[in-house]
Scaffold this active site. Structure first.
Site, PDB file in Angstrom:
ATOM      1  N   HIS A  24       0.630  -1.369   0.756  1.00 49.56           N
ATOM      2  CA  HIS A  24       0.275   0.024  -0.210  1.00 49.56           C
ATOM      3  C   HIS A  24       1.092   1.660  -0.025  1.00 49.56           C
ATOM      4  O   HIS A  24       2.054   1.445   0.987  1.00 49.56           O
ATOM      5  CB  HIS A  24      -0.393  -0.284   1.296  1.00 49.56           C
ATOM      6  N   GLY A  51       7.751  22.135   9.325  1.00 48.73           N
ATOM      7  CA  GLY A  51       9.038  21.507  10.083  1.00 48.73           C
ATOM      8  C   GLY A  51       9.055  21.546   8.701  1.00 48.73           C
ATOM      9  O   GLY A  51       9.477  22.572   7.593  1.00 48.73           O
ATOM     10  N   LYS A  91      12.588  18.318   5.037  1.00 45.26           N
ATOM     11  CA  LYS A  91      14.003  16.862   5.286  1.00 45.26           C
ATOM     12  C   LYS A  91      12.717  15.695   5.873  1.00 45.26           C
ATOM     13  O   LYS A  91      11.926  15.964   6.899  1.00 45.26           O
ATOM     14  CB  LYS A  91      15.085  16.626   5.424  1.00 45.26           C
ATOM     15  N   HIS A 150      11.770  12.932   8.770  1.00 47.76           N
ATOM     16  CA  HIS A 150      12.045  11.565   9.762  1.00 47.76           C
ATOM     17  C   HIS A 150      13.073  11.072   8.934  1.00 47.76           C
ATOM     18  O   HIS A 150      12.932   9.862   8.558  1.00 47.76           O
ATOM     19  CB  HIS A 150      11.540  11.675  10.550  1.00 47.76           C
ATOM     20  N   ALA A 183      10.922   7.131  10.870  1.00 45.64           N
ATOM     21  CA  ALA A 183       9.556   7.689  10.830  1.00 45.64           C
ATOM     22  C   ALA A 183       8.566   8.505   9.681  1.00 45.64           C
ATOM     23  O   ALA A 183       7.723   8.896   9.287  1.00 45.64           O
ATOM     24  CB  ALA A 183       8.853   8.204  11.941  1.00 45.64           C
ATOM     25  N   GLY A 184      10.105   8.599   8.240  1.00 44.96           N
ATOM     26  CA  GLY A 184       9.479   9.550   7.203  1.00 44.96           C
ATOM     27  C   GLY A 184       8.733  10.945   7.247  1.00 44.96           C
ATOM     28  O   GLY A 184       9.183  11.728   7.877  1.00 44.96           O
TER      29      GLY A 184
END
Lengths: 304, 304
Positions: free
Chosen positions: B81, B162, B165, B167, B170-171
């Site tokens: 997914h 943010g 870029k 995390h 964790a993206g």
């Protein structure tokens, strides 16, 4: 969590301060929700709608009944609606996680406790009837307070609980268990009340229609319509959609359109889900798929 | 009491201990009810269904998100997914006593707090989108984690909150507000999937049908049926009964019967009441006449 509905009827519809004093225990008791109360001056009677857990409902009922008994004198009571006592009728209706058998047991247990606490004799009716002929409320209430006061001495009119004499001011109380009633009206686009009367005959049990449907045809003069006004006494056996489709079918015979329908008062969610599932051909639907019903189940769990 | 639904998607569908650790805060937080959670191994993804009050839902989400972030490494994540982060998507859905505007405000406020607490960059989508082109989730998720990791440096793919870029493990997370979706399937009495595909075309927005309906035609081979499988994205504008009646009408052209319909997952009571009122011509119906909905309102009042 076990949830029931209760629709007690009190013989007071005129004195606002007495009415408010009677409903106070329903407002204040946790676990008992006061849905509605309607006092009628002509009937001199108040109908209360409650839902809640068995324990809190019974406690609140005892509290409210004691208030009613202390304020209402049946020797002086007058009103247009048949009645035998200050606390006239108390029907319990199983709603969630409760069988009719449990509800009957609850009604009978409550009847004993109610008599012990108040001294008022008790008759059991509908599903809670102890004598089969007392299933119908009209049998117990025949001749009302004034006649029952004398006839209660006859064995066939003895109460189910208590001595065979009325309470000197509060009379007697009829307690029972029954299914939820739905008041369902179908409005027809004609001023000819004959059509509504004929359709009512086709649909109601007393003239050969559905077993659990009561109904009459009436004129709605100010609106230029007529109405088939019904009580669905058992919506599980006589589904609303089936009743409505029969009426639509009969109305076609007269060339009369169904203009609108009305649900008066409270209705259990199951009765609506049943009909929407029919019309939309929804299969294997679980009421817990309805967000609000699931949420209710969860809040109930937290309360219990 | 304000009640919302929230359907967070986490990028974990395989490790039972991680799945249970993620849902634990939803189970334990008072005022937040865990309706359902479904983990899919092929997708390596879990979809959670929550309802509750804004405060408790947000607290539980922060707790669950921290668990997910500490256990899921997007550098090693694989699954069928599309996804951009460990906590992939968080949609908020207004249910009771809440406007969409309030829900958007809540989503944006939660996004800021989520970023402060976790350092994960945030994109806003659907009704909460800050950049109009980000209304569609697919725009934000284009190329998934692996592509976004590089392209986030381009101004047109900068996050809404943010630094530009991802995390490191964790993206990113996509947060938004939308209306309740209804998954509605109509099964047809034919093995010819062309019929289902043609009817899907007639009903879905992308080929000229109802604006808020998405749909495809699929075969249900084991059952010898075909299905029009739909998402009703806005049931207030595209009522279920209207969608169903259009399908029944189109199916008649092919001489094919509608055999049954299915509602998959959760549905708001209002969507069913709307349809039953249409089919039964019920006028001036108040949802508070439904015993369970009234009871829910009362329990909610006690909770708040």
């Amino acid at each position: 969590m076990k949830i029931l509905e209760c629709v007690p009827n009190f013989s007071e519809g005129r004195r606002p301060e007495v009415i408010e004093a009677i409903v106070k225990p329903f407002r204040e008791r946790k676990g008992c929700a006061l849905l509605d109360y309607r006092a009628d001056k002509d009937h001199n009677r108040m109908v209360v709608s409650l839902v809640g857990a068995p324990g809190p409902i019974q406690e609140a009922l005892l509290g409210a009944s004691k208030v009613a008994i202390s304020h209402i004198d049946m020797e002086r009571h007058q009103g247009g609606h048949p009645r035998v006592g200050a606390v006239d009728v108390i029907p319990f209706v199983p709603l969630r996680d409760m069988t009719m058998e449990e509800c009957v047991e609850l009604a009978r247990g409550f009847g004993r406790r109610y008599h012990e606490d108040t001294g008022v004799p008790v008759y059991f009716y509908e599903e809670a009837a102890v004598r089969p002929e007392r299933k119908g409320l009209e049998v117990i209430r025949k001749g009302q307070y004034e006649v029952l006061k004398v006839e209660i001495a006859n064995p066939e009119r003895h109460p189910d609980i208590g001595e065979p004499k009325l309470h000197p001011s509060a009379g007697a109380t009829v307690i029972g268990a029954r299914k939820a009633l739905i008041a369902f009206n179908v409005n027809l686009g004609t001023t000819d009340v004959t059509v509504a009367k004929e359709i009512a005959k086709a649909v109601r049990s007393s003239s050969g229609g559905f077993w659990h449907v009561k109904g009459i045809g009436v004129a709605l003069e100010s609106r230029g319509l007529t109405q088939v006004s019904m009580n669905i006494v058992d919506y599980e056996r006589n589904a609303l959609y089936r009743v409505l489709e029969l009426i639509r079918m009969e109305a076609r015979k007269w060339g009369v359109p169904v203009v609108e329908t009305e649900i008066y008062g409270m209705i259990p969610a199951a009765a609506l889900l049943d009909s929407v599932s029919y019309y939309m051909q929804i299969t294997s639907f679980d009421p817990d798929q309805v967000i609000e019903l699931r949420l209710l189940g969860m809040l109930e769990d937290k309360e219990s």
